[in-house]
Scaffold this motif. Sequence first.
Motif, PDB file in Angstrom:
ATOM      1  N   ALA A  13     -12.141  -2.980  -1.754  1.00  0.00           N
ATOM      2  CA  ALA A  13     -11.740  -1.594  -1.505  1.00  0.00           C
ATOM      3  C   ALA A  13     -10.332  -1.563  -0.914  1.00  0.00           C
ATOM      4  CB  ALA A  13     -12.733  -0.919  -0.562  1.00  0.00           C
ATOM      5  N   TYR A  16      -5.102  -6.400  -1.731  1.00  0.00           N
ATOM      6  CA  TYR A  16      -4.691  -6.780  -3.073  1.00  0.00           C
ATOM      7  C   TYR A  16      -5.006  -8.231  -3.407  1.00  0.00           C
ATOM      8  CZ  TYR A  16      -2.574  -2.229  -2.940  1.00  0.00           C
ATOM      9  OH  TYR A  16      -2.407  -0.871  -2.838  1.00  0.00           O
ATOM     10  N   PHE A  24      -3.175  -3.299 -11.751  1.00  0.00           N
ATOM     11  CA  PHE A  24      -2.035  -2.367 -11.707  1.00  0.00           C
ATOM     12  C   PHE A  24      -0.778  -2.928 -12.401  1.00  0.00           C
ATOM     13  CE2 PHE A  24       1.696  -0.532  -9.468  1.00  0.00           C
ATOM     14  CZ  PHE A  24       1.607   0.756  -9.958  1.00  0.00           C
ATOM     15  N   ILE A 310       1.945  -2.373  -5.141  1.00  0.00           N
ATOM     16  CA  ILE A 310       2.378  -1.030  -5.551  1.00  0.00           C
ATOM     17  C   ILE A 310       3.901  -0.893  -5.427  1.00  0.00           C
ATOM     18  CG2 ILE A 310       2.149   1.458  -5.051  1.00  0.00           C
ATOM     19  CD1 ILE A 310      -0.429   0.059  -6.124  1.00  0.00           C
ATOM     20  N   ARG A 313       6.335  -2.420  -8.072  1.00  0.00           N
ATOM     21  CA  ARG A 313       6.207  -1.931  -9.453  1.00  0.00           C
ATOM     22  C   ARG A 313       7.461  -2.122 -10.286  1.00  0.00           C
ATOM     23  NH1 ARG A 313       6.044   4.249 -10.188  1.00  0.00           N
ATOM     24  NH2 ARG A 313       8.142   3.935 -10.972  1.00  0.00           N
TER      25      ARG A 313
ATOM     26  N   MET B   1       8.799   4.552   2.555  1.00  0.00           N
ATOM     27  CA  MET B   1       7.635   4.688   3.451  1.00  0.00           C
ATOM     28  C   MET B   1       6.365   4.584   2.625  1.00  0.00           C
ATOM     29  SD  MET B   1       6.927   4.842   6.543  1.00  0.00           S
ATOM     30  CE  MET B   1       5.328   4.846   7.296  1.00  0.00           C
ATOM     31  N   SER B   2       5.439   3.777   3.067  1.00  0.00           N
ATOM     32  CA  SER B   2       4.217   3.620   2.288  1.00  0.00           C
ATOM     33  C   SER B   2       3.239   4.739   2.607  1.00  0.00           C
ATOM     34  CB  SER B   2       3.587   2.254   2.567  1.00  0.00           C
ATOM     35  OG  SER B   2       3.030   2.236   3.852  1.00  0.00           O
ATOM     36  N   PHE B  24      -5.030   4.886 -10.937  1.00  0.00           N
ATOM     37  CA  PHE B  24      -3.739   4.516 -11.533  1.00  0.00           C
ATOM     38  C   PHE B  24      -2.664   5.601 -11.370  1.00  0.00           C
ATOM     39  CE2 PHE B  24      -0.727   4.447 -15.083  1.00  0.00           C
ATOM     40  CZ  PHE B  24      -0.075   3.263 -14.788  1.00  0.00           C
ATOM     41  N   GLN B  27      -1.472   5.306  -7.850  1.00  0.00           N
ATOM     42  CA  GLN B  27      -0.707   4.064  -7.641  1.00  0.00           C
ATOM     43  C   GLN B  27       0.674   4.174  -8.264  1.00  0.00           C
ATOM     44  OE1 GLN B  27      -3.509   1.247  -9.392  1.00  0.00           O
ATOM     45  NE2 GLN B  27      -4.007   0.440  -7.358  1.00  0.00           N
ATOM     46  N   TYR B  28       0.729   4.741  -9.465  1.00  0.00           N
ATOM     47  CA  TYR B  28       2.000   4.839 -10.177  1.00  0.00           C
ATOM     48  C   TYR B  28       2.981   5.731  -9.416  1.00  0.00           C
ATOM     49  CZ  TYR B  28       4.675   3.948 -14.416  1.00  0.00           C
ATOM     50  OH  TYR B  28       5.609   3.482 -15.313  1.00  0.00           O
ATOM     51  N   GLY B  30       3.181   5.581  -6.257  1.00  0.00           N
ATOM     52  CA  GLY B  30       3.529   4.875  -5.033  1.00  0.00           C
ATOM     53  C   GLY B  30       2.443   4.802  -3.972  1.00  0.00           C
ATOM     54  N   TRP B  31       1.239   5.249  -4.297  1.00  0.00           N
ATOM     55  CA  TRP B  31       0.159   5.230  -3.316  1.00  0.00           C
ATOM     56  C   TRP B  31      -0.556   3.891  -3.273  1.00  0.00           C
ATOM     57  CZ3 TRP B  31      -1.137   9.102   0.078  1.00  0.00           C
ATOM     58  CH2 TRP B  31      -0.536  10.349  -0.138  1.00  0.00           C
ATOM     59  N   ASP B  32      -0.802   3.403  -2.072  1.00  0.00           N
ATOM     60  CA  ASP B  32      -1.765   2.327  -1.886  1.00  0.00           C
ATOM     61  C   ASP B  32      -3.133   2.982  -1.904  1.00  0.00           C
ATOM     62  OD1 ASP B  32      -0.514  -0.317  -1.425  1.00  0.00           O
ATOM     63  OD2 ASP B  32       0.605   0.803   0.089  1.00  0.00           O
ATOM     64  N   VAL B  33      -3.929   2.641  -2.898  1.00  0.00           N
ATOM     65  CA  VAL B  33      -5.224   3.304  -3.045  1.00  0.00           C
ATOM     66  C   VAL B  33      -6.350   2.337  -2.685  1.00  0.00           C
ATOM     67  CG1 VAL B  33      -6.756   4.613  -4.555  1.00  0.00           C
ATOM     68  CG2 VAL B  33      -4.279   4.675  -4.950  1.00  0.00           C
ATOM     69  N   ASP B  34      -7.068   2.637  -1.627  1.00  0.00           N
ATOM     70  CA  ASP B  34      -8.294   1.906  -1.328  1.00  0.00           C
ATOM     71  C   ASP B  34      -9.407   2.604  -2.094  1.00  0.00           C
ATOM     72  OD1 ASP B  34      -6.733   0.453   0.344  1.00  0.00           O
ATOM     73  OD2 ASP B  34      -7.896   0.817   2.176  1.00  0.00           O
ATOM     74  N   ALA B  35     -10.220   1.839  -2.796  1.00  0.00           N
ATOM     75  CA  ALA B  35     -11.204   2.475  -3.675  1.00  0.00           C
ATOM     76  C   ALA B  35     -12.619   2.018  -3.376  1.00  0.00           C
ATOM     77  CB  ALA B  35     -10.862   2.197  -5.135  1.00  0.00           C
ATOM     78  N   LEU B 292       5.569  10.775 -13.597  1.00  0.00           N
ATOM     79  CA  LEU B 292       6.635  10.689 -12.605  1.00  0.00           C
ATOM     80  C   LEU B 292       7.610  11.872 -12.576  1.00  0.00           C
ATOM     81  CD1 LEU B 292       7.558   6.897 -12.742  1.00  0.00           C
ATOM     82  CD2 LEU B 292       5.991   8.072 -11.198  1.00  0.00           C
TER      83      LEU B 292
END
Lengths: 334, 307
Positions: A13, A16, A24, A310, A313, B1-2, B24, B27-28, B30-35, B292
């Motif tokens: 979760a 990486y 990704f 991320i 990219r 900034m993340s 996706f 993420q594309y 720029g997000w860090d996605v915890d899933a 984008l």
Amino acid sequence: MSKSVLSIQSHVAHGYVGGKAAIFPLQTQGWDVDNINTVEFSNHTGYGSFKGSAIDAKNELQPILDQLLHKLELSYEAIITGYIPNSELIALISDYVRQFKQKNKSTLYLLDPVMGDNNYLYVDESCVEQYKKILQLDIVDIITPNQFELELIVGYKITNGATLQKAIHTLHSQYNIKYVVITSLGAEAVSHQDSSTESEKIYCAISVQSSPQIQLFRIPVIKSYFTGVGDLFSALLLDKLYTNLQLSEDNSHALSRSVSQVLTIMSKTLKLTHSLALQEYNKFAGKSSSSLVGKINDGDTMKFFELRIIQARKFYDYMDDGEFQPTLLDSEHI
Amino acid sequence: MSKSVLAVSSHVSHGYVGNRAMVFPLQYNGWDVDAINTTNYSNHPGYGSFAGKPTSSELVTDLFKGLKGIVDFNDTYDMVITGYTPNEEVLDIIYQQLLAVLNSDISRKKPQWIVDPVLGDNGRLYVSEKVIPIYKKILSSGFVTLITPNQFEFEILTETKITDWTSVRQAFRRAHELYKITNIVISSVLVDGQMFGVGYSAKAEEQHQIFSFPISQIHCHFNGCGDLFTALVANQFHENKYTLSPKVLGDVLVKLNLILERTYNEEIETKGVESVSEVKSLRIISSRDILLADHSEDIIDRVSYLK
């Protein structure tokens, strides 16, 4: 033109590693990635604590693979497998990869035989035998073991250039693997001596079945602990090799070009990861330090060491020659 | 900034619904996605058959516990997005787990909780009706700052049938009475034979605005469209400092329409037919360039405000 890949590896979760490090980057390069999660964990095990469970082979994984293969009748340009937690799952997955490849002979299969690193085995020992059985199925096109994993597969230590050459030869001749990439090797493994005098150097060795010469890349060592590096490497290699094989007739050139590109992207990604980690760590610790060394099993610092998949990219579409020049494994030394 | 978001929704191996349609695009951007995945299916049921299992209550609980052990939710996440859950038990666990960890002190930092109350579409429930009271509980919790229902879901949650602009206004009023949610987007509302995207934003208690854009409708059903919509809205919502506005909604509607058009065209090309009435898999990857660009200028002059 769209291209599709089936990725079978771990899911966390947070952070990486496994699929989170591989999917990704592939998607940004236009791959439709179908993914099966071999485990669902909260985070990777390096934090010292984690929760979650592995997929059940008979009741969960097999029906899913059956559905993809037989009901949806899917066919893939490529398949990539990474961390698989037990031998039952490895056996099942390899049988289905065989069936997918039977249906589409041009499917490129990259096997990353994830078993351990630096003489430490992090899967059950039964996995080692199961991976050897996969190799006998004659389905693997690309293999990306590290030195320890290579040693487990061939059954002896890589102590010098001669044993390295012998091991890679085994992968080509006995198992019919076209592309071999040993992702990290100690300096002793590429020298003519058994002793390790250059411990600060790490190498990546590559070889194609059709050409007998092993090529070596020297890799810069970044002194801190990152997980998921191997998973990102394999994903990028699959993308670059697939692309370069379409651009060039020369398999050896395609592999060497791909690895140079992948190492370039990895180097940029690790530098970015390191500088962002340092920034955030200093903010967290309230001091300014210029060095940062991650500690395994330390939840407080581990979160700063996640790969910046991320934020990196912009690096993934790199298609120039690469900043790494290969040298030949010196035959005089063998 | 993340920027970091926790996305709780379904996982399928093939196709793009649930987390596969949300992760996706975020993420594309720029997000860090915890899933956290609420299902582990081969594909969505729209294919006629599927395999795999919903994530067990125990595993969902474990994943939350594991995450809590390593990250501070309030510090780490800018947003939490919750979408499809397979049953009321899992939805209640998500609710309990989030409630236990989010800062109740309004002055302290906490994530924006964005809820896509997945219940059904076009007059048909596709989850158990036992899920409805739990969504009502979640929406009343005071932690939810944006919801993205479709018309059918909004009707259920507000117990108001929408037939014209008067009932649209009535439904928003009811939503305010029941839940006090400050930002609401309805992806598509049918009024007098025309589809609209409708937004509601209340900066202060009694100061709200309702705005809408007509949507050029493609006569085709796209699986995963609502999940993608929620992800796009969440990203623009963040960009606009967590306030819904005509610019936010307009941009999302243009992007979504472009992605659906590309999906549709790829589908008929692949199948070699002149038209299709259903597309099972959105072309999210081949539409990534669309994710984008800022498209709000293309549509902003078509906004209408509902007095």
